[in-house]
Motif scaffolding. Structure first.
Motif: not given
Length: 123
Positions: A99-100, A102-104, A106-107
């Motif tokens: 999840v980290y 994916q978030r990084q 996408s950010d």
């Protein structure tokens, strides 16, 4: 006595060789294990805390900057298996490694597209 930065650098090098123990770190710094423990204690930390910090920093960077699977990242930072790496990452970061990532990512993509839009608007 070595600085915290010097100890971290030795730990990083030791991880590459698969031997990031207190003894190997002390040997590389040319001091005894007990002296290193006392020195780190005076600095308000321990070898295990510094090792966890170094592992986490490397893992975060690899999760974002490489397409390596979690199993390779776990092995690279010295975990015996991906599940122990994932559990530790979750405990320290309060987020699962996947999840980290994916978030990084996408950010990063949204920041890149925002910069492109801002740059295009400025022309």
């Amino acid at each position: 006595m070595p600085s915290a930065q010097a100890v971290r650098a030795v730990i990083v090098a030791s991880l590459r060789h698969g031997d990031a123990t207190l003894d190997s770190t002390a040997r590389a710094l040319k001091i005894s294990s007990r002296t290193l423990q006392r020195h780190l204690g005076r600095m308000g930390t321990s070898h295990s805390e510094m090792l966890a910090e170094v592992r986490l920093n490397i893992a975060c960077r690899l999760l974002v900057d490489s397409g390596k699977p979690l199993s390779e990242i776990a092995k690279f930072v010295g975990y015996s298996n991906p599940s122990s790496f994932s559990r530790t990452f979750l405990r320290l970061m309060k987020i699962k490694p996947i999840v980290y990532r994916q978030r990084q990512l996408s950010d990063g993509q949204s920041q890149t597209s925002h910069r492109k839009r801002s740059h295009a608007a400025g022309q």
